[in-house]
Design an enzyme around this catalytic site. Structure first.
Site, PDB file in Angstrom:
ATOM      1  N   HIS A 157       0.835  -1.207   0.000  1.00 11.46           N
ATOM      2  CA  HIS A 157       0.000   0.000   0.000  1.00 11.46           C
ATOM      3  C   HIS A 157       0.864   1.250   0.000  1.00 11.46           C
ATOM      4  CE1 HIS A 157       0.588   1.315   4.253  1.00 11.46           C
ATOM      5  NE2 HIS A 157       0.686   0.029   4.529  1.00 11.46           N
ATOM      6  N   CYS A 177       3.722  -4.389   6.596  1.00 11.84           N
ATOM      7  CA  CYS A 177       3.268  -4.199   5.225  1.00 11.84           C
ATOM      8  C   CYS A 177       4.422  -3.810   4.303  1.00 11.84           C
ATOM      9  CB  CYS A 177       2.179  -3.128   5.163  1.00 11.84           C
ATOM     10  SG  CYS A 177       0.565  -3.702   5.734  1.00 11.84           S
TER      11      CYS A 177
END
Length: 294
Positions: free
Chosen positions: A251, A268
């Site tokens: 992301h 992430c």
């Protein structure tokens, strides 16, 4: 920052929320993960970090709006005590005019990283250095006089200067990346290469989790996507999320864009080029492979 409604594919809402309970937020390298393991409603809290993107929910001004002194935030008073001149660009702005400023400062060897379009502490420091060098009031904000001087001493950036293909050199792909549609993510080179049948279509810099919250390695697949998502644990925005491993996702990270590798994620895969990731998000399908390797 208001809670955003995510478009979730292939999983029901309950399953998606369960996955998102481990969704990532920015952290300083080596910081411990949050203790919560239960999903909670996102709040207006912003990511940590001195150069972080503000948590206000209002959209960033467009280049036209930023060029208008009446629409820009006020600059600090000048050293001479004269009335302050409102800046064209200042800390916290995010738009294409800031990207052009950064590219021009890079030409002048005052910035080393690729333009991000986000005006943070590194851009502020570079502007201060420029102003000091040329006898301007060193506020760190770009007023009209500073902007004219920057333009006079540099040339209009090319598209490649504004959006370089990648800052880091792409590593040799893992053998598992050579067939099909793959997000091929190298921890060694800190790059993500979008590959189709062994050919690199696009590439971008990435950042991973810290030692305490590592990004998992292995072969995965895109489980679901959300163009607008907010972490249910860390309460930070995660635009263009592509989830691949129990809450870990690729992301966009404003924190990565602002601070670079001075920080880390909570597991992430952070991307700092929003425009590139937006284009990639539209191409990637649920079920496409994800390979994370050294």
């Amino acid at each position: 920052m208001h809670r955003q409604r995510a478009t979730i594919r292939t999983l029901g809402l309950a399953a998606a929320v369960a996955f998102a309970a481990t969704a990532c937020g920015p952290q300083h390298s080596g910081s411990a993960p949050a203790a919560s393991s239960v999903p909670v409603a996102p709040s207006s809290a912003s990511p940590s970090g001195q150069d972080d993107k503000p948590g206000a929910s209002s959209p960033a001004p467009s280049p036209t709006e930023s060029a208008s002194p009446s629409a820009a935030p006020s600059a600090p008073p000048s050293r001479s005590g004269a009335p302050a001149v409102k800046p064209v660009m200042a800390n916290g702005d995010e738009n294409d005019q800031v990207r052009e400023l950064q590219a021009r400062l890079r030409q002048l060897t005052l910035m080393s990283g690729a333009p991000t379009g986000f005006y943070g502490s590194k851009t502020t420091a570079a502007v201060k250095a420029f102003q000091s060098r040329h006898g301007l009031d060193a506020t760190g904000a770009v007023d009209e006089a500073t902007w004219r001087k920057v333009q006079d001493l540099s040339r209009k950036p090319t598209e490649e200067e504004l959006r370089p293909p990648t800052t880091n050199e792409v590593a040799a792909p893992d053998p598992r990346c050579l067939q099909g549609r793959v997000l091929c993510i190298s921890k060694e080179s800190r790059t993500l290469a979008w590959m189709i049948d062994g050919k690199v279509v696009s590439s971008m810099d990435v950042r991973f989790g810290s030692e305490n919250t590592p990004t998992r390695e292995g072969l995965f697949q895109v489980e679901w996507k959300a163009k607008d998502w907010t972490s249910t644990i860390y309460h930070t925005p995660m635009p263009y999320s592509m989830f691949f491993s129990q809450g870990q996702a690729v992301h966009y990270s404003a924190d990565f864009a602002a601070r670079g590798y001075a920080g880390a994620s909570h597991g992430c895969v952070n991307v700092r080029d929003k425009a590139k990731l937006s284009a990639l998000f539209d191409q990637v399908k649920v079920g496409d492979k994800v390979v994370v390797y050294w």
